[in-house]
Design a protein around this motif. Sequence first.
Motif, PDB file in Angstrom:
ATOM      1  N   THR A 118      38.186   3.583  -8.028  1.00 44.50           N
ATOM      2  CA  THR A 118      36.942   2.973  -7.559  1.00 44.50           C
ATOM      3  C   THR A 118      36.214   3.900  -6.600  1.00 44.50           C
ATOM      4  O   THR A 118      34.989   4.046  -6.680  1.00 44.50           O
ATOM      5  CB  THR A 118      37.244   1.616  -6.888  1.00 44.50           C
ATOM      6  OG1 THR A 118      37.862   0.764  -7.852  1.00 44.50           O
ATOM      7  CG2 THR A 118      35.988   0.957  -6.365  1.00 44.50           C
ATOM      8  N   ALA A 119      36.947   4.547  -5.714  1.00 46.68           N
ATOM      9  CA  ALA A 119      36.338   5.476  -4.762  1.00 46.68           C
ATOM     10  C   ALA A 119      35.768   6.701  -5.467  1.00 46.68           C
ATOM     11  O   ALA A 119      34.749   7.256  -5.048  1.00 46.68           O
ATOM     12  CB  ALA A 119      37.373   5.902  -3.724  1.00 46.68           C
ATOM     13  N   ALA A 120      36.408   7.123  -6.539  1.00 45.45           N
ATOM     14  CA  ALA A 120      36.045   8.360  -7.234  1.00 45.45           C
ATOM     15  C   ALA A 120      34.877   8.219  -8.182  1.00 45.45           C
ATOM     16  O   ALA A 120      34.045   9.122  -8.312  1.00 45.45           O
ATOM     17  CB  ALA A 120      37.258   8.865  -8.013  1.00 45.45           C
ATOM     18  N   VAL A 121      34.798   7.091  -8.882  1.00 41.09           N
ATOM     19  CA  VAL A 121      33.924   6.966 -10.045  1.00 41.09           C
ATOM     20  C   VAL A 121      32.548   6.401  -9.683  1.00 41.09           C
ATOM     21  O   VAL A 121      32.437   5.337  -9.093  1.00 41.09           O
ATOM     22  CB  VAL A 121      34.609   6.094 -11.124  1.00 41.09           C
ATOM     23  CG1 VAL A 121      33.673   5.814 -12.285  1.00 41.09           C
ATOM     24  CG2 VAL A 121      35.879   6.786 -11.613  1.00 41.09           C
ATOM     25  N   ASP A 122      31.525   7.142 -10.099  1.00 37.30           N
ATOM     26  CA  ASP A 122      30.150   6.687  -9.942  1.00 37.30           C
ATOM     27  C   ASP A 122      29.739   5.817 -11.120  1.00 37.30           C
ATOM     28  O   ASP A 122      29.041   4.830 -10.960  1.00 37.30           O
ATOM     29  CB  ASP A 122      29.219   7.908  -9.829  1.00 37.30           C
ATOM     30  CG  ASP A 122      27.775   7.521  -9.625  1.00 37.30           C
ATOM     31  OD1 ASP A 122      27.513   6.644  -8.779  1.00 37.30           O
ATOM     32  OD2 ASP A 122      26.911   8.098 -10.306  1.00 37.30           O
ATOM     33  N   ASP A 123      30.198   6.182 -12.323  1.00 37.48           N
ATOM     34  CA  ASP A 123      29.885   5.425 -13.533  1.00 37.48           C
ATOM     35  C   ASP A 123      30.948   5.763 -14.575  1.00 37.48           C
ATOM     36  O   ASP A 123      31.552   6.833 -14.520  1.00 37.48           O
ATOM     37  CB  ASP A 123      28.496   5.813 -14.052  1.00 37.48           C
ATOM     38  CG  ASP A 123      27.931   4.836 -15.069  1.00 37.48           C
ATOM     39  OD1 ASP A 123      28.559   3.784 -15.321  1.00 37.48           O
ATOM     40  OD2 ASP A 123      26.857   5.122 -15.636  1.00 37.48           O
ATOM     41  N   SER A 124      31.166   4.844 -15.499  1.00 35.52           N
ATOM     42  CA  SER A 124      32.161   5.122 -16.536  1.00 35.52           C
ATOM     43  C   SER A 124      31.900   4.263 -17.764  1.00 35.52           C
ATOM     44  O   SER A 124      31.171   3.272 -17.709  1.00 35.52           O
ATOM     45  CB  SER A 124      33.580   4.866 -16.022  1.00 35.52           C
ATOM     46  OG  SER A 124      33.776   3.497 -15.757  1.00 35.52           O
ATOM     47  N   ARG A 125      32.532   4.669 -18.851  1.00 35.71           N
ATOM     48  CA  ARG A 125      32.546   3.914 -20.096  1.00 35.71           C
ATOM     49  C   ARG A 125      33.985   3.893 -20.581  1.00 35.71           C
ATOM     50  O   ARG A 125      34.713   4.882 -20.441  1.00 35.71           O
ATOM     51  CB  ARG A 125      31.672   4.562 -21.177  1.00 35.71           C
ATOM     52  CG  ARG A 125      30.222   4.760 -20.808  1.00 35.71           C
ATOM     53  CD  ARG A 125      29.475   3.435 -20.697  1.00 35.71           C
ATOM     54  NE  ARG A 125      28.076   3.648 -20.378  1.00 35.71           N
ATOM     55  CZ  ARG A 125      27.568   3.718 -19.151  1.00 35.71           C
ATOM     56  NH1 ARG A 125      28.365   3.596 -18.110  1.00 35.71           N
ATOM     57  NH2 ARG A 125      26.285   3.903 -18.953  1.00 35.71           N
ATOM     58  N   LEU A 126      34.389   2.786 -21.178  1.00 38.36           N
ATOM     59  CA  LEU A 126      35.727   2.652 -21.733  1.00 38.36           C
ATOM     60  C   LEU A 126      35.590   2.069 -23.128  1.00 38.36           C
ATOM     61  O   LEU A 126      35.067   0.967 -23.297  1.00 38.36           O
ATOM     62  CB  LEU A 126      36.593   1.742 -20.857  1.00 38.36           C
ATOM     63  CG  LEU A 126      38.028   1.509 -21.314  1.00 38.36           C
ATOM     64  CD1 LEU A 126      38.810   2.816 -21.316  1.00 38.36           C
ATOM     65  CD2 LEU A 126      38.708   0.496 -20.401  1.00 38.36           C
TER      66      LEU A 126
END
Length: 135
Positions: A118-126
């Motif tokens: 959560t701290a690392a990711v600005d945006d993601s897709r799974l």
Amino acid sequence: DVRPDAVRELFARAPTGPIVMLNLIRLRTVADYGSNPAAAPPEPISGRAAFDRYIDETLPLLRKSGGDLVFLGQGAGFLIGPADERWDLVMLVRQKDLQTFLAFAIDDAIQAALVHRTAAVDDSRLLPLAEVDRA
């Protein structure tokens, strides 16, 4: 965040056999531990360093559950796709079946490690992928 309707759709498809999760990840320049300051390191770290902490904590648990990190690579811009869209990391996570993957995902130790993701990711897709039978 996982969408409940997407989970229902995934279970309605009921893929059998191995499942691979395609992860596209855009990292923050500086990790943001604002939602859980107790987990923050003493000095600010990069989003990549926080994501590496997430991998370090979860990979042994993934392997113990029968899964594995098949691929972790550095991303960039698309050759085919939106010119303004970029993903810093691409990750393929394989698990023996959907039920095992979901049991892994809700494990308490995995949930605890999510603070780094959560701290690392600005945006993601799974994107869950099931193998296609070509027979």
